[in-house]
Design a protein around this motif. Structure first.
Motif, PDB file in Angstrom:
ATOM      1  N   LYS A  15     -17.376  63.201 -16.080  1.00 11.43           N
ATOM      2  CA  LYS A  15     -17.832  62.102 -15.234  1.00 11.43           C
ATOM      3  C   LYS A  15     -17.489  62.391 -13.778  1.00 11.43           C
ATOM      4  O   LYS A  15     -16.344  62.680 -13.449  1.00 11.43           O
ATOM      5  CB  LYS A  15     -17.183  60.793 -15.667  1.00 11.43           C
ATOM      6  CG  LYS A  15     -17.680  59.588 -14.905  1.00 11.43           C
ATOM      7  CD  LYS A  15     -17.085  58.298 -15.434  1.00 11.43           C
ATOM      8  CE  LYS A  15     -17.624  57.116 -14.678  1.00 11.43           C
ATOM      9  NZ  LYS A  15     -17.010  55.869 -15.114  1.00 11.43           N
TER      10      LYS A  15
ATOM     11  N   SER B 145     -18.091  60.588 -10.089  1.00  9.91           N
ATOM     12  CA  SER B 145     -18.564  59.395  -9.396  1.00  9.91           C
ATOM     13  C   SER B 145     -19.581  59.772  -8.327  1.00  9.91           C
ATOM     14  O   SER B 145     -19.425  60.773  -7.627  1.00  9.91           O
ATOM     15  CB  SER B 145     -17.395  58.663  -8.732  1.00  9.91           C
ATOM     16  OG  SER B 145     -17.881  57.689  -7.842  1.00  9.91           O
ATOM     17  N   SER B 146     -20.590  58.944  -8.186  1.00 10.14           N
ATOM     18  CA  SER B 146     -21.620  59.184  -7.174  1.00 10.14           C
ATOM     19  C   SER B 146     -21.053  59.041  -5.762  1.00 10.14           C
ATOM     20  O   SER B 146     -21.660  59.489  -4.810  1.00 10.14           O
ATOM     21  CB  SER B 146     -22.792  58.227  -7.368  1.00 10.14           C
ATOM     22  OG  SER B 146     -22.360  56.895  -7.266  1.00 10.14           O
ATOM     23  N   GLU B 147     -19.873  58.443  -5.621  1.00 13.94           N
ATOM     24  CA  GLU B 147     -19.289  58.227  -4.298  1.00 13.94           C
ATOM     25  C   GLU B 147     -18.103  59.150  -4.032  1.00 13.94           C
ATOM     26  O   GLU B 147     -17.364  58.949  -3.079  1.00 13.94           O
ATOM     27  CB  GLU B 147     -18.848  56.777  -4.170  1.00 13.94           C
ATOM     28  CG  GLU B 147     -19.995  55.809  -4.287  1.00 13.94           C
ATOM     29  CD  GLU B 147     -19.538  54.373  -4.446  1.00 13.94           C
ATOM     30  OE1 GLU B 147     -18.318  54.127  -4.500  1.00 13.94           O
ATOM     31  OE2 GLU B 147     -20.394  53.499  -4.524  1.00 13.94           O
ATOM     32  N   CYS B 148     -17.923  60.178  -4.831  1.00 12.47           N
ATOM     33  CA  CYS B 148     -16.739  61.032  -4.681  1.00 12.47           C
ATOM     34  C   CYS B 148     -16.743  61.831  -3.387  1.00 12.47           C
ATOM     35  O   CYS B 148     -15.688  62.279  -2.935  1.00 12.47           O
ATOM     36  CB  CYS B 148     -16.567  61.952  -5.877  1.00 12.47           C
ATOM     37  SG  CYS B 148     -17.797  63.258  -6.019  1.00 12.47           S
TER      38      CYS B 148
ATOM     39  N   TYR C 217     -17.942  60.715  -0.312  1.00 14.62           N
ATOM     40  CA  TYR C 217     -18.208  59.842   0.833  1.00 14.62           C
ATOM     41  C   TYR C 217     -17.561  60.398   2.102  1.00 14.62           C
ATOM     42  O   TYR C 217     -16.366  60.697   2.133  1.00 14.62           O
ATOM     43  CB  TYR C 217     -17.688  58.429   0.561  1.00 14.62           C
ATOM     44  CG  TYR C 217     -17.980  57.483   1.696  1.00 14.62           C
ATOM     45  CD1 TYR C 217     -19.205  56.839   1.778  1.00 14.62           C
ATOM     46  CD2 TYR C 217     -17.038  57.248   2.685  1.00 14.62           C
ATOM     47  CE1 TYR C 217     -19.490  55.986   2.827  1.00 14.62           C
ATOM     48  CE2 TYR C 217     -17.315  56.396   3.738  1.00 14.62           C
ATOM     49  CZ  TYR C 217     -18.535  55.768   3.803  1.00 14.62           C
ATOM     50  OH  TYR C 217     -18.826  54.928   4.845  1.00 14.62           O
TER      51      TYR C 217
ATOM     52  N   SER D  87     -21.625  59.593 -15.008  1.00 17.59           N
ATOM     53  CA  SER D  87     -22.467  59.194 -13.881  1.00 17.59           C
ATOM     54  C   SER D  87     -22.955  60.383 -13.071  1.00 17.59           C
ATOM     55  O   SER D  87     -23.370  60.237 -11.943  1.00 17.59           O
ATOM     56  CB  SER D  87     -21.699  58.221 -12.978  1.00 17.59           C
ATOM     57  OG  SER D  87     -20.606  58.881 -12.385  1.00 17.59           O
ATOM     58  N   LEU D  88     -22.935  61.576 -13.649  1.00 25.37           N
ATOM     59  CA  LEU D  88     -23.409  62.746 -12.926  1.00 25.37           C
ATOM     60  C   LEU D  88     -24.859  62.585 -12.511  1.00 25.37           C
ATOM     61  O   LEU D  88     -25.273  63.082 -11.470  1.00 25.37           O
ATOM     62  CB  LEU D  88     -23.250  63.992 -13.791  1.00 25.37           C
ATOM     63  CG  LEU D  88     -23.292  65.334 -13.092  1.00 25.37           C
ATOM     64  CD1 LEU D  88     -22.265  65.389 -11.976  1.00 25.37           C
ATOM     65  CD2 LEU D  88     -23.084  66.454 -14.059  1.00 25.37           C
TER      66      LEU D  88
ATOM     67  N   ALA E 241     -26.082  60.246 -11.075  1.00 27.85           N
ATOM     68  CA  ALA E 241     -26.120  59.552  -9.795  1.00 27.85           C
ATOM     69  C   ALA E 241     -26.444  60.504  -8.644  1.00 27.85           C
ATOM     70  O   ALA E 241     -26.995  60.119  -7.626  1.00 27.85           O
ATOM     71  CB  ALA E 241     -24.817  58.835  -9.529  1.00 27.85           C
ATOM     72  N   PHE E 242     -26.101  61.785  -8.805  1.00 22.72           N
ATOM     73  CA  PHE E 242     -26.443  62.750  -7.770  1.00 22.72           C
ATOM     74  C   PHE E 242     -27.947  62.924  -7.658  1.00 22.72           C
ATOM     75  O   PHE E 242     -28.453  63.378  -6.659  1.00 22.72           O
ATOM     76  CB  PHE E 242     -25.787  64.115  -8.059  1.00 22.72           C
ATOM     77  CG  PHE E 242     -24.339  64.154  -7.718  1.00 22.72           C
ATOM     78  CD1 PHE E 242     -23.924  64.116  -6.386  1.00 22.72           C
ATOM     79  CD2 PHE E 242     -23.384  64.230  -8.695  1.00 22.72           C
ATOM     80  CE1 PHE E 242     -22.593  64.159  -6.059  1.00 22.72           C
ATOM     81  CE2 PHE E 242     -22.046  64.279  -8.368  1.00 22.72           C
ATOM     82  CZ  PHE E 242     -21.650  64.244  -7.051  1.00 22.72           C
TER      83      PHE E 242
ATOM     84  N   GLU F  54     -28.453  56.301 -12.289  1.00 24.48           N
ATOM     85  CA  GLU F  54     -27.076  55.904 -12.682  1.00 24.48           C
ATOM     86  C   GLU F  54     -26.994  55.776 -14.164  1.00 24.48           C
ATOM     87  O   GLU F  54     -27.899  55.408 -14.846  1.00 24.48           O
ATOM     88  CB  GLU F  54     -26.731  54.588 -12.000  1.00 24.48           C
ATOM     89  CG  GLU F  54     -25.271  54.285 -11.892  1.00 24.48           C
ATOM     90  CD  GLU F  54     -24.398  55.267 -11.141  1.00 24.48           C
ATOM     91  OE1 GLU F  54     -23.495  55.837 -11.761  1.00 24.48           O
ATOM     92  OE2 GLU F  54     -24.628  55.479  -9.951  1.00 24.48           O
TER      93      GLU F  54
END
Length: 194
Positions: free
Chosen positions: A156, A158-161, A163, A186-187, A189-190, A194
């Protein structure tokens, strides 16, 4: 928990926090606006709880964690200013600076939230496949980070890792299958899913 409030900027404080049966964590707003704090050493196993633990500690130059790099990676901070690295920008593990090409070790189970907030000496990061999760904002504002490689096995991300990683030019992700909505956390998300 521990707390200190010293605002005399002419003082330079080098603080070591040692874990014992009475002191196991640094709590919310423990060092608010402690502009005299220049270096903090944290014993392995010291926990962090609450927001803004190191809020406005603008003179911090060095964070030295006395545990392993894998243990540091697994810390979670509730916001950027809960992590002393947010102001210090330089992370040391047992006196050795972590910088340049960084490898998240295989014995780390996770890369925690805000764990590398504002780390300015990272140019590339490789996350070993034994690491299972990468939390939101793990690399928050790592402005020198140019390359991130996530190896097969990470479940997993995160899409916000990433930022605030404004210099990022290369991102290598593991193969997730034919579908952009593969069951790998949530990979997706890239890819905008989602």
């Amino acid at each position: 928990a521990v707390g200190i409030k010293i605002r005399d900027s002419s003082l330079k404080i080098d603080l070591t926090i040692i874990k014992n049966e009475n002191l196991t964590e640094v709590g919310q707003c423990a060092f608010p606006s402690c502009t005299s704090l220049t270096c903090i050493r944290l014993d392995e196993g010291i926990g962090f709880s609450g927001n803004s633990i190191f809020y406005n500690c603008t003179s911090l130059e060095k964070v030295d964690y006395l545990g392993t790099f894998a243990q540091w990676c697994e810390n979670n901070f509730s916001n950027p200013t809960a992590n002393p690295l947010y102001y210090a920008k330089h992370l040391y593990i047992k006196g050795e600076e972590i910088k340049g090409d960084v490898v998240i070790p295989s014995d780390a189970e996770a890369v925690g939230q805000y764990v590398f907030a504002n780390a300015e000496e990272f140019t590339s990061v490789t996350i070993d496949g034994n690491v299972k999760t990468v939390a939101p904002d793990a690399f928050y504002n790592c402005s020198s980070l140019k390359t991130l490689v996530i190896k097969d096995g990470v479940l997993k991300v995160s899409s916000e890792c990433l930022y605030g990683c404004s210099s990022l030019t290369s991102l290598t992700l593991p193969y997730i299958g034919e579908s952009l909505t593969a069951t790998i956390g949530s990979l997706g998300a890239f890819f905008g899913k989602e």
